[in-house]
Design a protein around this motif. Structure first.
Motif, PDB file in Angstrom:
ATOM      1  N   SER A   1      -2.898  25.090 -16.620  1.00 44.91           N
ATOM      2  CA  SER A   1      -3.037  24.110 -17.695  1.00 44.91           C
ATOM      3  C   SER A   1      -3.220  22.724 -17.090  1.00 44.91           C
ATOM      4  O   SER A   1      -2.840  22.488 -15.947  1.00 44.91           O
ATOM      5  CB  SER A   1      -1.802  24.130 -18.593  1.00 44.91           C
ATOM      6  N   CYS A   2      -3.826  21.831 -17.860  1.00 44.30           N
ATOM      7  CA  CYS A   2      -3.988  20.450 -17.371  1.00 44.30           C
ATOM      8  C   CYS A   2      -3.834  19.493 -18.541  1.00 44.30           C
ATOM      9  O   CYS A   2      -4.367  19.738 -19.633  1.00 44.30           O
ATOM     10  CB  CYS A   2      -5.347  20.262 -16.713  1.00 44.30           C
ATOM     11  N   LEU A   3      -3.120  18.393 -18.293  1.00 47.18           N
ATOM     12  CA  LEU A   3      -2.893  17.424 -19.371  1.00 47.18           C
ATOM     13  C   LEU A   3      -4.153  16.635 -19.716  1.00 47.18           C
ATOM     14  O   LEU A   3      -4.186  15.953 -20.745  1.00 47.18           O
ATOM     15  CB  LEU A   3      -1.738  16.482 -19.022  1.00 47.18           C
TER      16      LEU A   3
ATOM     17  N   LEU B   1       1.441  27.102 -26.335  1.00 43.89           N
ATOM     18  CA  LEU B   1       0.351  27.227 -27.310  1.00 43.89           C
ATOM     19  C   LEU B   1      -0.413  25.917 -27.266  1.00 43.89           C
ATOM     20  O   LEU B   1       0.087  24.874 -27.705  1.00 43.89           O
ATOM     21  CB  LEU B   1       0.922  27.477 -28.713  1.00 43.89           C
ATOM     22  N   ILE B   2      -1.612  25.941 -26.686  1.00 46.76           N
ATOM     23  CA  ILE B   2      -2.334  24.697 -26.409  1.00 46.76           C
ATOM     24  C   ILE B   2      -3.815  24.845 -26.751  1.00 46.76           C
ATOM     25  O   ILE B   2      -4.316  25.968 -26.946  1.00 46.76           O
ATOM     26  CB  ILE B   2      -2.168  24.291 -24.914  1.00 46.76           C
ATOM     27  N   HIS B   3      -4.498  23.694 -26.817  1.00 46.78           N
ATOM     28  CA  HIS B   3      -5.928  23.708 -27.105  1.00 46.78           C
ATOM     29  C   HIS B   3      -6.673  24.384 -25.945  1.00 46.78           C
ATOM     30  O   HIS B   3      -6.285  24.245 -24.781  1.00 46.78           O
ATOM     31  CB  HIS B   3      -6.428  22.271 -27.295  1.00 46.78           C
ATOM     32  N   GLN B   4      -7.761  25.068 -26.260  1.00 51.89           N
ATOM     33  CA  GLN B   4      -8.493  25.766 -25.188  1.00 51.89           C
ATOM     34  C   GLN B   4      -9.025  24.803 -24.119  1.00 51.89           C
ATOM     35  O   GLN B   4      -9.218  25.205 -22.963  1.00 51.89           O
ATOM     36  CB  GLN B   4      -9.632  26.603 -25.764  1.00 51.89           C
ATOM     37  N   ASN B   5      -9.231  23.524 -24.475  1.00 52.57           N
ATOM     38  CA  ASN B   5      -9.717  22.559 -23.495  1.00 52.57           C
ATOM     39  C   ASN B   5      -8.606  22.023 -22.596  1.00 52.57           C
ATOM     40  O   ASN B   5      -8.789  21.041 -21.894  1.00 52.57           O
ATOM     41  CB  ASN B   5     -10.426  21.392 -24.189  1.00 52.57           C
ATOM     42  N   ALA B   6      -7.446  22.669 -22.647  1.00 50.51           N
ATOM     43  CA  ALA B   6      -6.336  22.304 -21.762  1.00 50.51           C
ATOM     44  C   ALA B   6      -6.133  23.340 -20.664  1.00 50.51           C
ATOM     45  O   ALA B   6      -5.166  23.255 -19.915  1.00 50.51           O
ATOM     46  CB  ALA B   6      -5.043  22.153 -22.566  1.00 50.51           C
ATOM     47  N   VAL B   7      -7.022  24.324 -20.558  1.00 48.30           N
ATOM     48  CA  VAL B   7      -6.840  25.347 -19.526  1.00 48.30           C
ATOM     49  C   VAL B   7      -8.118  25.537 -18.711  1.00 48.30           C
ATOM     50  O   VAL B   7      -9.228  25.286 -19.185  1.00 48.30           O
ATOM     51  CB  VAL B   7      -6.431  26.734 -20.100  1.00 48.30           C
ATOM     52  N   VAL B   8      -7.895  25.969 -17.463  1.00 47.52           N
ATOM     53  CA  VAL B   8      -8.998  26.381 -16.597  1.00 47.52           C
ATOM     54  C   VAL B   8      -8.684  27.778 -16.082  1.00 47.52           C
ATOM     55  O   VAL B   8      -7.558  28.080 -15.694  1.00 47.52           O
ATOM     56  CB  VAL B   8      -9.205  25.386 -15.433  1.00 47.52           C
ATOM     57  N   LYS B   9      -9.699  28.586 -16.082  1.00 45.24           N
ATOM     58  CA  LYS B   9      -9.569  29.968 -15.602  1.00 45.24           C
ATOM     59  C   LYS B   9      -9.636  29.943 -14.072  1.00 45.24           C
ATOM     60  O   LYS B   9     -10.447  29.224 -13.508  1.00 45.24           O
ATOM     61  CB  LYS B   9     -10.754  30.759 -16.166  1.00 45.24           C
ATOM     62  N   ILE B  10      -8.790  30.754 -13.432  1.00 47.90           N
ATOM     63  CA  ILE B  10      -8.813  30.798 -11.965  1.00 47.90           C
ATOM     64  C   ILE B  10      -8.871  32.241 -11.475  1.00 47.90           C
ATOM     65  O   ILE B  10      -8.664  33.181 -12.241  1.00 47.90           O
ATOM     66  CB  ILE B  10      -7.581  30.093 -11.342  1.00 47.90           C
ATOM     67  N   ARG B  11      -9.130  32.370 -10.158  1.00 54.36           N
ATOM     68  CA  ARG B  11      -9.205  33.693  -9.538  1.00 54.36           C
ATOM     69  C   ARG B  11      -7.869  34.427  -9.650  1.00 54.36           C
ATOM     70  O   ARG B  11      -6.807  33.831  -9.499  1.00 54.36           O
ATOM     71  CB  ARG B  11      -9.519  33.539  -8.035  1.00 54.36           C
ATOM     72  N   ASP B  12      -7.954  35.749  -9.851  1.00 61.52           N
ATOM     73  CA  ASP B  12      -6.738  36.552  -9.985  1.00 61.52           C
ATOM     74  C   ASP B  12      -5.946  36.646  -8.680  1.00 61.52           C
ATOM     75  O   ASP B  12      -4.751  36.949  -8.700  1.00 61.52           O
ATOM     76  CB  ASP B  12      -7.096  37.987 -10.425  1.00 61.52           C
ATOM     77  N   ASP B  13      -6.630  36.401  -7.537  1.00 58.88           N
ATOM     78  CA  ASP B  13      -5.907  36.537  -6.266  1.00 58.88           C
ATOM     79  C   ASP B  13      -5.179  35.259  -5.869  1.00 58.88           C
ATOM     80  O   ASP B  13      -4.583  35.189  -4.793  1.00 58.88           O
ATOM     81  CB  ASP B  13      -6.852  36.991  -5.136  1.00 58.88           C
ATOM     82  N   MET B  14      -5.183  34.248  -6.719  1.00 60.42           N
ATOM     83  CA  MET B  14      -4.448  33.011  -6.433  1.00 60.42           C
ATOM     84  C   MET B  14      -3.006  33.168  -6.893  1.00 60.42           C
ATOM     85  O   MET B  14      -2.750  33.402  -8.075  1.00 60.42           O
ATOM     86  CB  MET B  14      -5.101  31.844  -7.179  1.00 60.42           C
ATOM     87  N   PRO B  15      -2.025  33.003  -5.958  1.00 58.30           N
ATOM     88  CA  PRO B  15      -0.615  33.096  -6.388  1.00 58.30           C
ATOM     89  C   PRO B  15      -0.314  32.007  -7.425  1.00 58.30           C
ATOM     90  O   PRO B  15      -0.669  30.841  -7.240  1.00 58.30           O
ATOM     91  CB  PRO B  15       0.175  32.855  -5.100  1.00 58.30           C
ATOM     92  N   LEU B  16       0.348  32.398  -8.507  1.00 55.12           N
ATOM     93  CA  LEU B  16       0.489  31.461  -9.625  1.00 55.12           C
ATOM     94  C   LEU B  16       1.504  30.340  -9.358  1.00 55.12           C
ATOM     95  O   LEU B  16       1.439  29.304 -10.018  1.00 55.12           O
ATOM     96  CB  LEU B  16       0.841  32.222 -10.904  1.00 55.12           C
ATOM     97  N   ASP B  17       2.417  30.521  -8.401  1.00 45.67           N
ATOM     98  CA  ASP B  17       3.312  29.385  -8.103  1.00 45.67           C
ATOM     99  C   ASP B  17       2.542  28.275  -7.385  1.00 45.67           C
ATOM    100  O   ASP B  17       2.708  27.103  -7.670  1.00 45.67           O
ATOM    101  CB  ASP B  17       4.559  29.822  -7.316  1.00 45.67           C
ATOM    102  N   ARG B  18       1.664  28.668  -6.478  1.00 43.53           N
ATOM    103  CA  ARG B  18       0.805  27.667  -5.809  1.00 43.53           C
ATOM    104  C   ARG B  18      -0.161  27.060  -6.825  1.00 43.53           C
ATOM    105  O   ARG B  18      -0.446  25.862  -6.799  1.00 43.53           O
ATOM    106  CB  ARG B  18      -0.003  28.313  -4.683  1.00 43.53           C
ATOM    107  N   ALA B  19      -0.675  27.906  -7.701  1.00 44.13           N
ATOM    108  CA  ALA B  19      -1.622  27.433  -8.708  1.00 44.13           C
ATOM    109  C   ALA B  19      -1.000  26.370  -9.612  1.00 44.13           C
ATOM    110  O   ALA B  19      -1.655  25.398  -9.995  1.00 44.13           O
ATOM    111  CB  ALA B  19      -2.114  28.608  -9.558  1.00 44.13           C
ATOM    112  N   ALA B  20       0.302  26.551  -9.929  1.00 32.00           N
ATOM    113  CA  ALA B  20       0.953  25.588 -10.818  1.00 32.00           C
ATOM    114  C   ALA B  20       0.871  24.179 -10.244  1.00 32.00           C
ATOM    115  O   ALA B  20       0.618  23.212 -10.975  1.00 32.00           O
ATOM    116  CB  ALA B  20       2.410  25.985 -11.059  1.00 32.00           C
ATOM    117  N   LEU B  21       1.052  24.057  -8.928  1.00 26.53           N
ATOM    118  CA  LEU B  21       1.023  22.715  -8.315  1.00 26.53           C
ATOM    119  C   LEU B  21      -0.322  22.033  -8.516  1.00 26.53           C
ATOM    120  O   LEU B  21      -0.410  20.808  -8.606  1.00 26.53           O
ATOM    121  CB  LEU B  21       1.304  22.793  -6.806  1.00 26.53           C
ATOM    122  N   ILE B  22      -1.377  22.845  -8.575  1.00 28.00           N
ATOM    123  CA  ILE B  22      -2.717  22.278  -8.772  1.00 28.00           C
ATOM    124  C   ILE B  22      -2.842  21.676 -10.170  1.00 28.00           C
ATOM    125  O   ILE B  22      -3.647  20.777 -10.400  1.00 28.00           O
ATOM    126  CB  ILE B  22      -3.786  23.370  -8.501  1.00 28.00           C
TER     127      ILE B  22
END
Ligand SMILES: [Zn+2]
Ligand SMILES: [Zn+2]
Length: 363
Positions: free
Chosen positions: A83-85, A141-162
């Motif tokens: 997600s991104c603000l 529950l957020i607007h669709q323009n608040a998310v970006v799809k990423i690769r499934d092989d990216m660990p989600l804890d590292r992804a959160a920092l992004i």
């Protein structure tokens, strides 16, 4: 679902059970897997910025799509997302001129007034979502323009920092300042954003990368991730130290803390013709003092960077690739994992400047 709610300012977070509505046509429902503790939430909890309460805090999350509204074609259940603000409307002047991070039309991505709230307490009281996200929760529950799809092989804890700190720091270097290979760089602050700016400078081919902080262990981490030099600002005037190292100042100075003093030090660390980028979130209403002489006669430039000037649906997948190919070091930035119930402990450690990035685990 469980969520960390801010009910008063200043105040701590309360772990509460709140209800989530069904997705509206343009909304997505996420199961949050990890969320990072970012300093910006603390500004609101500590009353440095105003906010409408109650609100679920958190704005640095990654998870899996659970359900989508009928207009959503971009993601589907099962997709991994960050997600991104910087929620963008996609059709205002700023969105259409390459600045979706400062979209002028935030109401386009909110529910219309009078609609049922996305989140509510058991008694029906509406609960807001900090930064239009509310990431310290089992579900978002957020607007669709608040998310970006990423690769499934990216660990989600590292992804959160992004989701915030990494994109802010890297983007300040790549997208706001657009530094040149060989440029000299100073980065004030070696927290999550500062370390990301240091890495951005390394990846962009900077010459000298000078990390400034008051904690030696953070400066050590800065060296691990790409700083060529470090300055402990409690050992003397960091401006003088940087000027001496660089024969008069750096080409680019990044302020990644959000204090008047360090903004002014960053400014003074930059050479004639140099650029100072304010990345940190300063207390609301705070002013910075710089001399008109330096702006005019020395052609010095002061530039703000909001969330790393991101176009996050383009930028974040690139940053994910940079992690997975080894250029972006995120493992080194996570100093602790904890459950949601311990979140106030995590923020107290942040106040004490302990650790780099704490990640909440929801599973
Ligand atoms: Zn943040
Ligand atoms: Zn817009």
């Amino acid at each position: 679902m469980k969520a960390a709610v801010l009910n008063e300012i200043p105040g701590e977070l309360d772990i509460e059970d709140i209800s989530v509505d069904a997705p509206a046509p343009d909304e997505v429902l996420l199961r949050v897997v990890h969320a990072g503790l970012c300093h910006s939430d603390l500004h609101f909890m500590d009353a440095h910025w105003p906010y409408q309460l109650p609100a679920v805090m958190g704005h640095e999350s990654a998870g899996v799509v659970q359900a989508v509204g009928e207009n959503v074609a971009y993601v589907k259940p099962g997709d991994h997302v960050i997600s991104c603000l910087s929620v963008f409307c996609g059709h205002c002047e700023r969105c259409l001129t390459g600045r979706p991070n400062i979209c002028a039309n935030p109401s386009a991505v909110a529910r219309p007034s009078g609609a049922s709230p996305r989140l509510a307490k058991p008694d029906g009281t509406e609960v807001g979502q900090f930064a239009r996200l509310g990431g310290f929760a089992e579900e978002m529950l957020i607007h669709q323009n608040a998310v970006v799809k990423i690769r499934d092989d990216m660990p989600l804890d590292r992804a959160a920092l992004i989701g915030c700190g990494v994109t802010t720091g890297l983007g300040a270097v790549f997208k706001t300042a657009r530094i040149e290979p060989g440029a000299t760089v100073a980065v004030y602050g070696a927290g999550g954003i500062g370390l990301s700016a240091v890495q951005g400078a390394r990846i962009a081919g900077a010459g000298r990368v000078i990390s400034v902080d008051v904690e030696n262990d953070k400066l050590e981490t800065a060296r691990q991730v790409g700083a060529t030099d470090t300055v402990n600002a409690s050992d003397g005037d960091p401006v003088e130290a940087i000027k001496e190292m660089t024969s008069g100042g750096v080409d680019y100075a990044f302020e990644c803390i959000g204090l008047k003093q360090t903004c002014e030090q960053a400014w003074s660390s930059s050479r004639p013709g140099g650029t100072t980028v304010i990345v940190g979130m300063m207390p609301f209403g705070e002013k910075i003092e710089i001399t008109g002489y330096e702006v005019f006669m020395l052609e010095k430039r002061l530039q703000g960077s909001m969330m790393g000037s991101n176009a996050f649906r383009v930028d974040m997948p690139r940053y994910v690739d940079m992690y997975l190919d080894g250029r972006l070091m995120l493992d080194e930035m996570i100093s602790a994992h904890m459950p949601l119930e311990d979140i106030n402990v995590g923020y107290e450690q942040m106040r004490q400047r302990v650790g780099t990035r704490t990640v909440i685990d929801f599973d």
